[in-house]
Enzyme design. Sequence first.
Site, PDB file in Angstrom:
ATOM      1  N   GLY A  74       0.842  -1.377  -0.024  1.00  0.00           N
ATOM      2  CA  GLY A  74       0.032   0.098   0.039  1.00  0.00           C
ATOM      3  C   GLY A  74       0.629   1.240  -0.191  1.00  0.00           C
ATOM      4  O   GLY A  74       0.776   2.255  -0.765  1.00  0.00           O
ATOM      5  N   GLN A 113      -7.065   0.816   4.048  1.00  0.00           N
ATOM      6  CA  GLN A 113      -7.855   0.539   5.097  1.00  0.00           C
ATOM      7  C   GLN A 113      -9.409   0.234   4.749  1.00  0.00           C
ATOM      8  O   GLN A 113      -9.899  -0.356   5.281  1.00  0.00           O
ATOM      9  CB  GLN A 113      -7.749   1.610   6.140  1.00  0.00           C
ATOM     10  CG  GLN A 113      -8.314   1.164   7.745  1.00  0.00           C
ATOM     11  CD  GLN A 113      -7.367  -0.037   7.969  1.00  0.00           C
ATOM     12  OE1 GLN A 113      -7.760  -1.087   8.624  1.00  0.00           O
ATOM     13  NE2 GLN A 113      -5.883   0.200   8.154  1.00  0.00           N
ATOM     14  N   HIS A 115      -2.681  -6.768   2.542  1.00  0.00           N
ATOM     15  CA  HIS A 115      -2.746  -7.590   3.998  1.00  0.00           C
ATOM     16  C   HIS A 115      -3.724  -6.906   4.875  1.00  0.00           C
ATOM     17  O   HIS A 115      -3.952  -7.247   6.065  1.00  0.00           O
ATOM     18  CB  HIS A 115      -1.220  -7.538   4.788  1.00  0.00           C
ATOM     19  CG  HIS A 115      -0.909  -6.323   5.077  1.00  0.00           C
ATOM     20  ND1 HIS A 115      -0.901  -5.970   6.503  1.00  0.00           N
ATOM     21  CD2 HIS A 115      -0.284  -5.079   4.363  1.00  0.00           C
ATOM     22  CE1 HIS A 115      -0.190  -4.667   6.404  1.00  0.00           C
ATOM     23  NE2 HIS A 115       0.037  -4.067   5.512  1.00  0.00           N
ATOM     24  N   THR A 135      10.197  -7.777 -11.904  1.00  0.00           N
ATOM     25  CA  THR A 135       9.346  -9.142 -12.108  1.00  0.00           C
ATOM     26  C   THR A 135       8.229  -9.130 -11.417  1.00  0.00           C
ATOM     27  O   THR A 135       8.448  -9.201 -10.130  1.00  0.00           O
ATOM     28  CB  THR A 135      10.262 -10.321 -12.096  1.00  0.00           C
ATOM     29  OG1 THR A 135      11.418 -10.177 -12.893  1.00  0.00           O
ATOM     30  CG2 THR A 135       9.378 -11.656 -12.377  1.00  0.00           C
ATOM     31  N   CYS A 142       2.883   1.755  13.719  1.00  0.00           N
ATOM     32  CA  CYS A 142       4.385   2.050  13.568  1.00  0.00           C
ATOM     33  C   CYS A 142       4.501   3.034  14.633  1.00  0.00           C
ATOM     34  O   CYS A 142       5.507   3.527  15.080  1.00  0.00           O
ATOM     35  CB  CYS A 142       4.515   3.120  12.332  1.00  0.00           C
ATOM     36  SG  CYS A 142       3.585   2.502  10.772  1.00  0.00           S
TER      37      CYS A 142
HETATM   38  C1  LIG Z   1      -1.663   0.036   6.181  1.00  0.00           C
HETATM   39  C2  LIG Z   1      -1.722   1.133   5.511  1.00  0.00           C
HETATM   40  C3  LIG Z   1      -1.115   1.782   4.310  1.00  0.00           C
HETATM   41  C4  LIG Z   1       0.180   1.005   3.977  1.00  0.00           C
HETATM   42  O1  LIG Z   1       0.131  -0.175   3.700  1.00  0.00           O
HETATM   43  P1  LIG Z   1       1.299  -1.165   3.333  1.00  0.00           P
HETATM   44  O2  LIG Z   1       0.698  -2.518   2.687  1.00  0.00           O
HETATM   45  O3  LIG Z   1       1.545  -1.876   4.895  1.00  0.00           O
HETATM   46  O4  LIG Z   1       2.567  -0.483   2.881  1.00  0.00           O
HETATM   47  C5  LIG Z   1      -1.312   2.839   3.874  1.00  0.00           C
HETATM   48  N1  LIG Z   1      -2.577   3.571   4.068  1.00  0.00           N
HETATM   49  C6  LIG Z   1      -3.409   3.208   5.136  1.00  0.00           C
HETATM   50  C7  LIG Z   1      -4.544   3.675   5.304  1.00  0.00           C
HETATM   51  C8  LIG Z   1      -2.951   1.985   5.878  1.00  0.00           C
HETATM   52  O5  LIG Z   1      -3.984   1.531   6.540  1.00  0.00           O
END
Ligand SMILES: *Cc1c(COP(=O)(O)O)cnc(C)c1O
Length: 383
Positions: free
Chosen positions: A69, A180, A202, A238, A326
């Site tokens: 993300g 999210q 995820h 890739t 984080c």
């Molecule tokens: C978790 C999250 C991200 C980051 O996604 P990753 O796949 O962990 O890099 C970005 N924006 C929001 C709103 C998130 O909840």
Amino acid sequence: MIYLDYAATTPVDARVLDAMLPYFRENYGNPSSVHRLGQKAETAVDSAREKVAAVLHCRADEIIFTSCGSESDNLALRGAAMARRNVSGEKWILTSKNEHHAVSKTAQQLEKEYGFLLEWLGLDEHGGVTIDSLNKAVCNNTALASVMYANNEIGTINPIADLAAIAKANNILFHTDAVQAAAYLDVNVEKLGVDLMSLGGHKFYGPKGVGALYVRKGTMLLPHMTGGGQEFGLRAGTQNVPYIVGFAEALHLAAEERESRTAHVRPLRDHIIGNVLETIPDSKLTGHPENRLPNHASFVFKDVDGNLLLQMLDSAGFACSSGSACKTGNPEPSEVITSLGYSRDWALGSLRITLGMDSTVEHVDSFLKALPTLVEKARKLHN
Ligand SMILES: *Cc1c(COP(=O)(O)O)cnc(C)c1O
């Protein structure tokens, strides 16, 4: 351990894992290879792209697979800002302090190191971006606006369709971070009217380390990863075939089961909110009371060290969060909680409980039974 942190990440759905497994050891070809093994991998990526496009109501060639993300957010902001400046000289980026750091830190770097201009959009008392603030901020030198669909820390849902309409009327690009939101909200890009939309696997029972960016046809982006011509020349490297297959299956299932998943978590969530506010003195709900993600409950408790409370909950067998994953270990309240206008004695005591597919009434009941005592203990230690 009772897991109440589905906004941080989710387990991989067994059906998703099953879909992925053949692409590790049997069909391990490189999608760019000419031979049959390569073609098989290419077909898998193509059908994953179509599956994602079906959920988003867009064309398959508008989907760019990325590594997460955060990368999707980076590609959207960097790619669009640079391309717009190259073509028409526009320099303003509009976003809010409540964005995930993948957006806000990227915007700040574009300002500090790359000569862009950054304006923070105004927020209401529930941490949402107001229509008014976007209307006021747009000017004829604006390159793009980026507003998240739903906030990961406080669950508030932003009026994306209305905001995107303003952007469109003013001829600026509109990006939304739906990482999210995608687990529970409709991600139909036609209805939302966005130009760019980030997703991450995820957060909806797909694997970590894979994401996607929707790029509306005709939107110019400067690639930030250069090399091979993969992903229509917008993201070299890739393709991670098994993860892309898993991402698409997870998103497909999330869309197919959206109503039942929502119906499962919402009453549990409502029970948590009602019970916490009733039984714990000096507690407040953060984020919008109704217009919030259905699996999301978040609070502040006065005179409580949020990190200490998290540790106590962990010892008692509950995995929760105090905002974004984080932030753990940081004694400063997060920007999001701060933006809500709480004084420090409230803002340091934030707690986020997010539910998911495996959450049960028993989980929620035992959490609600344990929490008041733990908050009381944390308060005593605080004073
Ligand atoms: C978790 C999250 C991200 C980051 O996604 P990753 O796949 O962990 O890099 C970005 N924006 C929001 C709103 C998130 O909840």
